[in-house]
Design a protein around this motif. Structure first.
Motif, PDB file in Angstrom:
ATOM      1  N   ILE A 169      51.232  10.377  91.169  1.00  0.00           N
ATOM      2  CA  ILE A 169      51.646   9.027  90.678  1.00  0.00           C
ATOM      3  C   ILE A 169      52.553   9.465  89.298  1.00  0.00           C
ATOM      4  O   ILE A 169      52.101   9.863  88.362  1.00  0.00           O
ATOM      5  CB  ILE A 169      50.524   8.068  90.383  1.00  0.00           C
ATOM      6  CG1 ILE A 169      49.503   7.936  91.422  1.00  0.00           C
ATOM      7  CG2 ILE A 169      50.957   6.922  89.742  1.00  0.00           C
ATOM      8  CD1 ILE A 169      48.201   7.505  91.198  1.00  0.00           C
TER       9      ILE A 169
ATOM     10  N   TYR B  62      44.743   2.897  94.258  1.00  0.00           N
ATOM     11  CA  TYR B  62      45.804   3.027  95.031  1.00  0.00           C
ATOM     12  C   TYR B  62      45.766   3.081  96.430  1.00  0.00           C
ATOM     13  O   TYR B  62      46.754   3.159  97.049  1.00  0.00           O
ATOM     14  CB  TYR B  62      46.589   4.538  94.608  1.00  0.00           C
ATOM     15  CG  TYR B  62      45.662   5.580  94.491  1.00  0.00           C
ATOM     16  CD1 TYR B  62      45.390   6.165  95.839  1.00  0.00           C
ATOM     17  CD2 TYR B  62      44.992   6.127  93.617  1.00  0.00           C
ATOM     18  CE1 TYR B  62      44.339   7.163  96.077  1.00  0.00           C
ATOM     19  CE2 TYR B  62      44.169   7.173  93.694  1.00  0.00           C
ATOM     20  CZ  TYR B  62      43.690   7.804  94.685  1.00  0.00           C
ATOM     21  OH  TYR B  62      42.967   8.736  94.876  1.00  0.00           O
TER      22      TYR B  62
ATOM     23  N   PHE C 199      47.391  -2.512  91.832  1.00  0.00           N
ATOM     24  CA  PHE C 199      47.520  -1.549  90.871  1.00  0.00           C
ATOM     25  C   PHE C 199      48.295  -1.934  89.760  1.00  0.00           C
ATOM     26  O   PHE C 199      47.829  -1.602  88.629  1.00  0.00           O
ATOM     27  CB  PHE C 199      48.826  -0.564  91.739  1.00  0.00           C
ATOM     28  CG  PHE C 199      48.902   0.780  90.860  1.00  0.00           C
ATOM     29  CD1 PHE C 199      48.115   1.642  91.156  1.00  0.00           C
ATOM     30  CD2 PHE C 199      49.831   0.756  90.113  1.00  0.00           C
ATOM     31  CE1 PHE C 199      48.260   3.002  90.577  1.00  0.00           C
ATOM     32  CE2 PHE C 199      50.128   2.008  89.500  1.00  0.00           C
ATOM     33  CZ  PHE C 199      49.294   2.933  89.586  1.00  0.00           C
TER      34      PHE C 199
ATOM     35  N   LEU D 275      41.317   6.162  88.028  1.00  0.00           N
ATOM     36  CA  LEU D 275      41.969   6.167  89.278  1.00  0.00           C
ATOM     37  C   LEU D 275      40.961   6.039  90.340  1.00  0.00           C
ATOM     38  O   LEU D 275      40.958   5.011  91.175  1.00  0.00           O
ATOM     39  CB  LEU D 275      42.611   7.323  89.389  1.00  0.00           C
ATOM     40  CG  LEU D 275      44.063   7.333  88.920  1.00  0.00           C
ATOM     41  CD1 LEU D 275      44.546   8.874  89.059  1.00  0.00           C
ATOM     42  CD2 LEU D 275      44.858   6.268  89.411  1.00  0.00           C
TER      43      LEU D 275
ATOM     44  N   LEU E 105      52.812   1.424  96.674  1.00  0.00           N
ATOM     45  CA  LEU E 105      52.135   0.384  96.584  1.00  0.00           C
ATOM     46  C   LEU E 105      52.371  -0.747  97.853  1.00  0.00           C
ATOM     47  O   LEU E 105      53.124  -1.781  97.313  1.00  0.00           O
ATOM     48  CB  LEU E 105      52.259  -0.099  95.273  1.00  0.00           C
ATOM     49  CG  LEU E 105      52.078   1.043  94.158  1.00  0.00           C
ATOM     50  CD1 LEU E 105      52.154   0.308  92.738  1.00  0.00           C
ATOM     51  CD2 LEU E 105      50.564   1.593  94.333  1.00  0.00           C
TER      52      LEU E 105
ATOM     53  N   VAL F  59      52.862   8.215  95.522  1.00  0.00           N
ATOM     54  CA  VAL F  59      52.158   6.937  95.736  1.00  0.00           C
ATOM     55  C   VAL F  59      53.151   5.900  96.240  1.00  0.00           C
ATOM     56  O   VAL F  59      54.270   5.729  95.609  1.00  0.00           O
ATOM     57  CB  VAL F  59      51.297   6.504  94.284  1.00  0.00           C
ATOM     58  CG1 VAL F  59      52.680   6.317  93.079  1.00  0.00           C
ATOM     59  CG2 VAL F  59      50.646   5.407  94.680  1.00  0.00           C
TER      60      VAL F  59
END
Length: 358
Positions: free
Chosen positions: A238, A85, A276, A206, A268, A266
């Motif tokens: 997340i 991430y 991801f 992760l 993106l 989170v």
């Protein structure tokens, strides 16, 4: 060789991706993969390479108003921790690499970091302000064990009695407890330990090359017992992966001596969305749609939100629930604790060319 749809262990990103700044792009063809399978060869070299660099400057002024720091310094570019991430992945494209596997396997080592920091301190107009190590990539990633750039930087901060912050998720910081303890005695350091989950299985997926949760909590305890102010970053939260752990994470942080906690939701941005999504389909295929939908629910229906003040915490019902849990955890487990501002006044007595010590 990795089969199609199989999760690539030991790495966060599952493949190389196109660099948005490159004029030409390449793709791995099926006939090439078949050839590699027949010959028993790997289609790509996943061994980490360390590349010496000699930048012209080392301290970065942080213009973003919502990240909680004014200046940052990064010993390395790219990060072998491989957190899928990580927002810093996008920055690797500026160096001519991709944000996927290149980010975690092509590590740029800033060999002249200490010299640049001293030169920065020697500017006549300079006024001390906290500088955060790892504003972009982790200063205690595996490369540090060999190159020891971060340790030499800390020695330089102590030499000039200059305030410094650290963000890390690696227990290697314990190696430098001697110098960190001395900085703490002068109120010159704060450590931010990132702990994203209490479940090892989740951590390995992760953040495949980071320290174990046990080692990180042990590090929080040892630093706290040494008088070092520690803030635990339960970040990023997340939805559908670690959002159920908010209160247990805060309790564990408090139990091990943390003075405060922080969090982000989170987002993106840039190339990270594709990385991801690709990771999610191989690592957690049974819940990939649920996770992506809940992330979007925190960002006005998108996987990313770039608006200052909102992007780090998210918006909407789900983000509001996360915020409420964090506030409850702080009241329940961290009441009466806090971290004082770092001391910026000592630097003037120790800065180059000053005669106040004589």
């Amino acid at each position: 060789m990795q089969a199609e749809g199989e999760h690539l262990k030991g790495r966060g990103a599952q493949k190389n991706i196109a660099n948005r700044f490159d004029k030409h792009q390449h793709e791995t063809r099926a006939d090439f993969l078949n050839y590699c399978a027949q010959e028993g060869d790997e289609p790509q070299n996943l061994k980490t390479l360390f590349i010496d660099t000699f930048p012209k400057s080392i301290v970065n002024k942080v213009e973003s108003p919502d990240v909680g720091m004014g200046f940052s310094l990064n010993s390395y570019q790219g990060c072998e921790h491989g957190c899928v991430y990580c927002y810093a992945r996008n920055s690797h494209e500026y160096w001519g690499y991709d944000a996927g596997l290149d980010f975690e396997s092509r590590i740029l080592v800033k060999r002249n970091a200490v010299q640049l920091l001293e030169a920065y301190f020697m500017r006549k107009s300079y006024k001390a302000a906290p500088i955060v190590l790892s504003g972009n990539t982790d200063c205690y990633q595996p490369a540090e064990k060999e190159f020891q750039i971060t340790r030499r930087l800390l020695e330089t901060f102590y030499k000039y009695r200059h305030p410094v912050g650290i963000i890390t998720k690696n227990a290697l910081i314990q190696r430098d407890l001697d110098i960190i303890r001395e900085l703490a005695k002068c109120n010159l350091i704060q450590v931010n330990m990132s702990i994203t989950s209490l479940e090892e299985k989740t951590r390995r997926l992760l953040e495949p090359r980071t320290a174990s949760i046990k080692k990180r909590l042990e590090t929080v305890k040892k630093l706290s017992e040494a008088g070092v102010p520690v803030n635990v970053m339960t970040a990023p939260i997340i939805p559908g992966i670690n959002s159920h752990e908010v209160l247990p994470l805060i309790k564990a942080a408090a139990d091990h001596g943390a003075r405060s906690v922080g969090y982000t939701v989170v987002r993106l941005n840039g190339a990270i969305a594709g990385i991801f999504e690709d990771w999610l389909k191989t690592a957690m295929p049974d819940r990939s749609d649920k996770v992506l939908n809940q992330i979007a629910a925190c960002h006005e229906g998108n996987l990313n939100d770039s608006q200052f003040g909102r992007r780090m915490r998210g918006s909407g019902e789900f983000a509001t629930q996360i915020k409420a849990q964090v506030e409850l955890g702080r009241k329940k487990y961290l009441k009466g604790r806090g971290i004082d501002p770092l001391d910026c006044s000592l630097f003037e007595k120790y800065r180059p060319g000053q005669l106040s010590l004589f």
